[in-house]
Design a protein around this motif. Structure first.
Motif, PDB file in Angstrom:
ATOM      1  N   LYS A 183     -25.764 -52.350   9.666  1.00 15.82           N
ATOM      2  CA  LYS A 183     -24.625 -52.511   8.780  1.00 15.82           C
ATOM      3  C   LYS A 183     -23.732 -53.632   9.312  1.00 15.82           C
ATOM      4  O   LYS A 183     -23.458 -53.742  10.496  1.00 15.82           O
ATOM      5  CB  LYS A 183     -23.825 -51.208   8.707  1.00 15.82           C
ATOM      6  N   GLU A 184     -23.277 -54.438   8.401  1.00 13.53           N
ATOM      7  CA  GLU A 184     -22.424 -55.553   8.783  1.00 13.53           C
ATOM      8  C   GLU A 184     -20.966 -55.075   8.762  1.00 13.53           C
ATOM      9  O   GLU A 184     -20.510 -54.469   7.802  1.00 13.53           O
ATOM     10  CB  GLU A 184     -22.606 -56.687   7.794  1.00 13.53           C
ATOM     11  N   PHE A 185     -20.260 -55.348   9.845  1.00 16.32           N
ATOM     12  CA  PHE A 185     -18.853 -54.956   9.939  1.00 16.32           C
ATOM     13  C   PHE A 185     -17.978 -56.046   9.341  1.00 16.32           C
ATOM     14  O   PHE A 185     -18.172 -57.233   9.592  1.00 16.32           O
ATOM     15  CB  PHE A 185     -18.445 -54.718  11.402  1.00 16.32           C
ATOM     16  N   THR A 186     -16.990 -55.631   8.574  1.00 16.11           N
ATOM     17  CA  THR A 186     -16.056 -56.607   8.002  1.00 16.11           C
ATOM     18  C   THR A 186     -14.981 -56.940   9.031  1.00 16.11           C
ATOM     19  O   THR A 186     -14.820 -56.248  10.044  1.00 16.11           O
ATOM     20  CB  THR A 186     -15.389 -56.043   6.740  1.00 16.11           C
ATOM     21  N   SER A 187     -14.213 -57.984   8.771  1.00 13.69           N
ATOM     22  CA  SER A 187     -13.142 -58.376   9.704  1.00 13.69           C
ATOM     23  C   SER A 187     -12.074 -57.289   9.775  1.00 13.69           C
ATOM     24  O   SER A 187     -11.444 -57.097  10.814  1.00 13.69           O
ATOM     25  CB  SER A 187     -12.528 -59.705   9.293  1.00 13.69           C
ATOM     26  N   LYS A 188     -11.902 -56.545   8.681  1.00 15.55           N
ATOM     27  CA  LYS A 188     -10.948 -55.447   8.669  1.00 15.55           C
ATOM     28  C   LYS A 188     -11.362 -54.377   9.674  1.00 15.55           C
ATOM     29  O   LYS A 188     -10.529 -53.869  10.434  1.00 15.55           O
ATOM     30  CB  LYS A 188     -10.877 -54.859   7.256  1.00 15.55           C
TER      31      LYS A 188
ATOM     32  N   VAL B 194      -5.137 -56.230   7.593  1.00 15.55           N
ATOM     33  CA  VAL B 194      -5.394 -57.215   6.542  1.00 15.55           C
ATOM     34  C   VAL B 194      -4.091 -57.931   6.220  1.00 15.55           C
ATOM     35  O   VAL B 194      -3.006 -57.399   6.427  1.00 15.55           O
ATOM     36  CB  VAL B 194      -5.942 -56.571   5.249  1.00 15.55           C
ATOM     37  N   ASP B 195      -4.223 -59.137   5.717  1.00 14.44           N
ATOM     38  CA  ASP B 195      -3.063 -59.891   5.281  1.00 14.44           C
ATOM     39  C   ASP B 195      -2.773 -59.538   3.833  1.00 14.44           C
ATOM     40  O   ASP B 195      -3.685 -59.407   3.023  1.00 14.44           O
ATOM     41  CB  ASP B 195      -3.318 -61.395   5.397  1.00 14.44           C
ATOM     42  N   GLY B 196      -1.489 -59.399   3.506  1.00 13.71           N
ATOM     43  CA  GLY B 196      -1.109 -59.093   2.136  1.00 13.71           C
ATOM     44  C   GLY B 196      -1.298 -60.310   1.249  1.00 13.71           C
ATOM     45  O   GLY B 196      -1.260 -61.462   1.686  1.00 13.71           O
TER      46      GLY B 196
END
Length: 193
Positions: A9-14, A32-34
């Protein structure tokens, strides 16, 4: 087999940011950035004056402050923490009173008056101080009486009747004005002597 799919599974930056924050024990950090509208921020420096939202602003001592019409009046009544002449504390109530009159602390006023006594100038200094107070008192009394004569005093009672308390009698106003002039003449005779 379930383990292989989990590892692929690929992990997201979040996910990575959240794990990093947990390891650092930074539980309140953003992951995460708004997205949305961001107002352009203008960097102001010390002494800059600008208008925003119908108000005038400046930066003094690193703090953003509103400039008002009453700033000069505030500054006139503000008592410093230390005497501008000797740098002693202005905590004592007499130091605060003397600062309002002489712009120095009580001890400095005592020293100043002692120097005047040595020079033989204290009597003239004292007379000047007293006359200044009496002149101000005379101006205040005159203004108070004239304002009272010009005011219109009408009141509405609980029953809805309008009562006119204004004394429009010209003889009454003349008598009050005459008495005021006599009193001011009496005061001025004491001021000048």
């Amino acid at each position: 087999m379930a383990k292989e799919s989990l590892l692929k599974k690929e992990f997201t930056s979040k996910d990575v940011n959240r794990a990093r924050n947990l390891v650092k024990k930074d539980f309140n950090a953003k992951t995460v950035d708004g997205v949305g509208y961001a107002k352009a921020q203008v960097a102001y420096k010390e002494g800059d004056i600008w208008e925003e939202g119908g108000r005038t602003w400046t930066i003094k001592n690193g703090l953003r402050q509103n400039i008002t019409k009453l700033d000069a009046a505030k500054k006139a009544f503000q008592i410093p923490l230390a005497c501008p002449k000797c740098q002693r504390s202005m905590k004592h109530h007499l130091a605060q009173k003397m600062y309002k009159i002489h712009k120095m602390c009580f001890e400095c006023v005592i020293d100043y008056e002692a120097e005047l006594r040595k020079a033989g100038l204290y009597d003239a200094y004292e007379k000047n101080m007293m006359q200044g107070s009496m002149k101000a008192f005379a101006r205040d009394v005159e203004q108070w009486v004239l304002d009272g004569l010009e005011s219109v005093d009408t009141f509405v009672t609980e029953q809805g009747d309008i009562e006119d308390w204004n004394n429009s009698n010209s003889k009454f106003k003349e008598q009050i004005t005459k008495n005021l002039q006599e009193y001011l003449k009496h005061l001025k005779s004491h001021i000048d002597s």
